[in-house]
Design a protein around this motif. Structure first.
Motif, PDB file in Angstrom:
ATOM      1  N   ARG A   7     -35.763 -11.826   4.875  1.00 39.72           N
ATOM      2  CA  ARG A   7     -36.386 -12.227   6.139  1.00 39.72           C
ATOM      3  C   ARG A   7     -36.695 -11.075   7.093  1.00 39.72           C
ATOM      4  NH1 ARG A   7     -32.192 -16.177   8.708  1.00 39.72           N
ATOM      5  NH2 ARG A   7     -30.810 -14.475   8.081  1.00 39.72           N
ATOM      6  N   CYS A 100     -31.138 -13.952  19.019  1.00 38.28           N
ATOM      7  CA  CYS A 100     -31.135 -13.964  17.550  1.00 38.28           C
ATOM      8  C   CYS A 100     -29.736 -14.048  16.957  1.00 38.28           C
ATOM      9  CB  CYS A 100     -31.848 -12.717  17.032  1.00 38.28           C
ATOM     10  SG  CYS A 100     -33.585 -12.657  17.522  1.00 38.28           S
ATOM     11  N   TRP A 101     -28.751 -14.241  17.798  1.00 39.23           N
ATOM     12  CA  TRP A 101     -27.379 -14.381  17.302  1.00 39.23           C
ATOM     13  C   TRP A 101     -27.238 -15.687  16.524  1.00 39.23           C
ATOM     14  CZ3 TRP A 101     -24.108 -13.038  22.295  1.00 39.23           C
ATOM     15  CH2 TRP A 101     -24.261 -11.680  22.586  1.00 39.23           C
ATOM     16  N   ARG A 102     -26.303 -15.697  15.582  1.00 41.24           N
ATOM     17  CA  ARG A 102     -25.924 -16.872  14.798  1.00 41.24           C
ATOM     18  C   ARG A 102     -27.014 -17.365  13.838  1.00 41.24           C
ATOM     19  NH1 ARG A 102     -24.077 -16.909  19.586  1.00 41.24           N
ATOM     20  NH2 ARG A 102     -21.930 -17.203  20.200  1.00 41.24           N
ATOM     21  N   HIS A 103     -27.842 -16.441  13.387  1.00 39.98           N
ATOM     22  CA  HIS A 103     -28.859 -16.769  12.381  1.00 39.98           C
ATOM     23  C   HIS A 103     -28.642 -15.978  11.094  1.00 39.98           C
ATOM     24  CE1 HIS A 103     -31.350 -19.163  15.114  1.00 39.98           C
ATOM     25  NE2 HIS A 103     -31.119 -18.224  16.023  1.00 39.98           N
ATOM     26  N   TYR A 105     -28.853 -12.739  10.799  1.00 41.39           N
ATOM     27  CA  TYR A 105     -29.680 -11.534  10.732  1.00 41.39           C
ATOM     28  C   TYR A 105     -28.834 -10.258  10.673  1.00 41.39           C
ATOM     29  CZ  TYR A 105     -33.512 -14.616  12.224  1.00 41.39           C
ATOM     30  OH  TYR A 105     -34.437 -15.622  12.323  1.00 41.39           O
TER      31      TYR A 105
END
Length: 159
Positions: A7, A100-103, A105
């Motif tokens: 991703r 974008c935390w907790r995805h 990444y």
């Protein structure tokens, strides 16, 4: 330099990334983990300039890469930094835009960078420094295989 995951693209920073870095480093959730006020535009520019200079060094010892998503949008950075080009020990660090935390990444980007670092740079050990209150950073380090050696310091030996 570019590394690809399912991703994400990890790439060297460009000076045009300054505004995006300033925006996420100014968010309250991001600042909870630092004992400083939000950066000024000048401080963010100096930070990105430093990362760009690191990418231009010959021989190179610091690989602090932009984590990008959605057609190149910078969502953070992760890197390994050796004190000198021939070193086999380096510091690892990662930061993300709180949006974008907790995805997954940070984990995805870090796994790719760490595998590349051990395979390509000849590293034998990495260490990570974090504040003991930063539970998300500690969980990330542990998920990557780092082990706590003292408060705020974690180490990972070449697999």
């Amino acid at each position: 330099m570019r590394l690809h995951t399912e991703r994400l693209i990890l790439r060297d920073f460009q000076r045009e990334d300054t505004a995006t870095v300033l925006a996420y480093q100014s968010k309250a959730a991001y600042l909870e983990h630092y004992e400083r006020p939000p950066p000024t535009e000048e401080e963010a520019r100096a930070f990105v300039d430093m990362l760009c200079r690191w990418a231009e060094e010959e021989p190179r010892s610091k690989y602090q890469l932009a984590i990008t998503l959605d057609g190149g949008r910078v969502i953070g950075t992760c890197g390994v930094r050796k004190a000198a080009p021939g070193d086999t020990v380096a510091e690892y660090g990662c930061e993300l835009d709180p949006a974008c935390w907790r995805h997954g990444y940070a984990l995805e980007a870090s796994r790719k960078l760490l595998t590349w670092s051990f395979d390509t740079l000849g590293l034998q050990k990495l260490f990570a420094l974090t504040r003991p209150q930063n539970l998300s950073a500690i969980r990330l380090a542990e998920a990557l295989g780092f082990h706590r050696v003292e408060d705020g310091r974690y180490e990972l030996t070449c697999p």
